[in-house]
Design an enzyme around this catalytic site. Structure first.
Site, PDB file in Angstrom:
ATOM      1  N   LYS A  13       4.607  -1.497   0.227  1.00  0.00           N
ATOM      2  CA  LYS A  13       4.317  -2.887  -0.175  1.00  0.00           C
ATOM      3  C   LYS A  13       5.472  -3.473  -0.998  1.00  0.00           C
ATOM      4  CE  LYS A  13       0.404  -2.019  -2.329  1.00  0.00           C
ATOM      5  NZ  LYS A  13       0.321  -0.558  -2.186  1.00  0.00           N
ATOM      6  N   ARG A  88      -7.622  -5.278  -6.162  1.00  0.00           N
ATOM      7  CA  ARG A  88      -7.823  -3.866  -5.857  1.00  0.00           C
ATOM      8  C   ARG A  88      -9.291  -3.489  -5.889  1.00  0.00           C
ATOM      9  NH1 ARG A  88      -2.458  -1.878  -7.459  1.00  0.00           N
ATOM     10  NH2 ARG A  88      -2.240   0.360  -7.199  1.00  0.00           N
ATOM     11  N   ARG A 127       9.893   9.612  -4.389  1.00  0.00           N
ATOM     12  CA  ARG A 127      10.549   8.309  -4.532  1.00  0.00           C
ATOM     13  C   ARG A 127      11.052   8.025  -5.949  1.00  0.00           C
ATOM     14  NH1 ARG A 127       5.685   3.818  -3.634  1.00  0.00           N
ATOM     15  NH2 ARG A 127       4.637   4.233  -5.604  1.00  0.00           N
ATOM     16  N   ARG A 162       8.387   7.089 -11.403  1.00  0.00           N
ATOM     17  CA  ARG A 162       7.133   6.683 -12.040  1.00  0.00           C
ATOM     18  C   ARG A 162       6.330   7.900 -12.480  1.00  0.00           C
ATOM     19  NH1 ARG A 162       4.446   2.117  -8.278  1.00  0.00           N
ATOM     20  NH2 ARG A 162       2.610   3.214  -9.067  1.00  0.00           N
ATOM     21  N   ARG A 173      -4.912   8.437  -6.798  1.00  0.00           N
ATOM     22  CA  ARG A 173      -4.702   7.024  -6.445  1.00  0.00           C
ATOM     23  C   ARG A 173      -5.190   6.725  -5.031  1.00  0.00           C
ATOM     24  NH1 ARG A 173       1.428   6.916  -7.588  1.00  0.00           N
ATOM     25  NH2 ARG A 173       1.383   4.754  -6.884  1.00  0.00           N
TER      26      ARG A 173
HETATM   27  P1  AMP Z   1       0.991   0.154  -8.386  1.00  0.00           P
HETATM   28  O1  AMP Z   1       2.382  -0.024  -8.914  1.00  0.00           O
HETATM   29  O2  AMP Z   1       0.495  -1.029  -7.630  1.00  0.00           O
HETATM   30  O3  AMP Z   1       0.837   1.454  -7.619  1.00  0.00           O
HETATM   31  O4  AMP Z   1       0.027   0.278  -9.674  1.00  0.00           O
HETATM   32  C1  AMP Z   1       0.223   1.289 -10.624  1.00  0.00           C
HETATM   33  C2  AMP Z   1      -1.003   1.406 -11.494  1.00  0.00           C
HETATM   34  O5  AMP Z   1      -1.206   0.181 -12.221  1.00  0.00           O
HETATM   35  C3  AMP Z   1      -2.320   1.656 -10.783  1.00  0.00           C
HETATM   36  O6  AMP Z   1      -2.533   3.017 -10.455  1.00  0.00           O
HETATM   37  C4  AMP Z   1      -3.316   1.157 -11.831  1.00  0.00           C
HETATM   38  O7  AMP Z   1      -3.414   2.071 -12.913  1.00  0.00           O
HETATM   39  C5  AMP Z   1      -2.614  -0.090 -12.355  1.00  0.00           C
HETATM   40  N1  AMP Z   1      -2.926  -1.271 -11.533  1.00  0.00           N
HETATM   41  C6  AMP Z   1      -2.079  -1.984 -10.759  1.00  0.00           C
HETATM   42  N2  AMP Z   1      -2.692  -3.015 -10.176  1.00  0.00           N
HETATM   43  C7  AMP Z   1      -3.983  -2.950 -10.567  1.00  0.00           C
HETATM   44  C8  AMP Z   1      -5.136  -3.731 -10.281  1.00  0.00           C
HETATM   45  N3  AMP Z   1      -5.097  -4.785  -9.459  1.00  0.00           N
HETATM   46  N4  AMP Z   1      -6.305  -3.373 -10.874  1.00  0.00           N
HETATM   47  C9  AMP Z   1      -6.374  -2.338 -11.719  1.00  0.00           C
HETATM   48  N5  AMP Z   1      -5.321  -1.530 -12.014  1.00  0.00           N
HETATM   49  C10 AMP Z   1      -4.136  -1.842 -11.448  1.00  0.00           C
END
Ligand code: AMP
Length: 239
Positions: A13, A88, A127, A162, A173
């Site tokens: 994404k 989400r 990554r 990360r 996740r």
């Molecule tokens: P991402 O970079 O999109 O993989 O997000 C990393 C982490 O941020 C996720 O595993 C959640 O802990 C938090 N996070 C990101 N977006 C959301 C969302 N829309 N709702 C809740 N937690 C989020």
């Protein structure tokens, strides 16, 4: 143009969002990046969410919805935005509907990048990215040409990984994605807003397929779509 980009962690994404931003001149709103910035800044919210984010659990809906509601009011969102990692949960999807309605805006579509689960652990656990320009890399599939130097901006020793990109946390996740995020897909499908592209091909092929979907949305002019939900005519940014 207002687009929701969906797909499991590791679907690509972030990479595809960068291409979309370049071509369609929209702002990239990635909730994960926004939360990581809050954690790095050490502010109250950052302290509160650090453990949740780093362990791969979701941040509470209320806080997440409010953060996006505030963000879309910024001037750089005037030309449209792409939401990456939001919504989400079904609650967040409903929250998004509400906030767009309050602003007289409508989503152009939800774009799902579909990827097999078994490809994702390998994709994510290797990554890393450049902390200066954001370019993404992978130990096996896309190493930098010169060790520790970014191919894109030339930054030295800027690569970061990360905290939640370990094999164990990826499984958490992915589980959360299937339990809480995938149920949003029918939410958009029922509204005829869901467009799915195969994310298993090369990054270039995925990009071409995404552009073809988005060009189709642009051709429909973004200004006249019947909305069964609201029984009105949807209008975002008229040319
Ligand atoms: P991402 O970079 O999109 O993989 O997000 C990393 C982490 O941020 C996720 O595993 C959640 O802990 C938090 N996070 C990101 N977006 C959301 C969302 N829309 N709702 C809740 N937690 C989020």
């Amino acid at each position: 143009m207002i687009i929701v980009l969906m797909g499991p962690p590791g679907a690509g994404k972030g990479t595809q969002a960068r291409h979309i931003v370049d071509k369609y001149n929209v702002t990239h709103l990635a909730t994960g990046d926004m939360f990581r910035e809050k954690i790095a800044s050490g502010d109250d919210v950052g302290v509160k969410i650090k453990e949740m984010v780093e362990s791969g659990r979701l941040v509470p809906d209320e806080l997440t919805i409010q953060m996006i509601a505030d963000r879309i009011e910024q001037p750089d969102c005037k030309n449209g935005f792409i939401l990456d990692g939001f919504p989400r949960t079904v609650e967040q999807a409903e929250g998004l509907d509400m906030m767009l309605k309050e602003h007289g805006l409508f989503m152009d579509g939800a774009l799902e990048i579909k990827v097999d689960d078994n490809a994702l652990v390998d994709r994510i656990s290797g990554r890393f990215s450049c902390s200066d320009c954001g370019e993404g890399y992978h130990d096996d599939f896309k190493p930098s040409a010169v060790s520790d130097i970014c191919d894109c901006c030339g930054g030295e020793h800027k690569f970061v990984r990360r905290a939640d990109d370990t094999a164990e946390k990826v499984k958490t996740r992915l589980g959360i994605y299937h339990e809480q995020t995938a149920p949003i897909l029918p939410f958009y499908e029922q509204r005829n807003m869901l467009h799915t592209v195969d994310g298993m091909g090369s990054m270039e092929d995925v990009k071409i397929n995404i552009f073809s979907v988005l060009d189709g949305l642009e051709d429909s002019n973004c200004d006249l779509h019947d909305s069964k939900e609201y029984g009105d005519v949807r209008c975002n940014y008229k040319k």
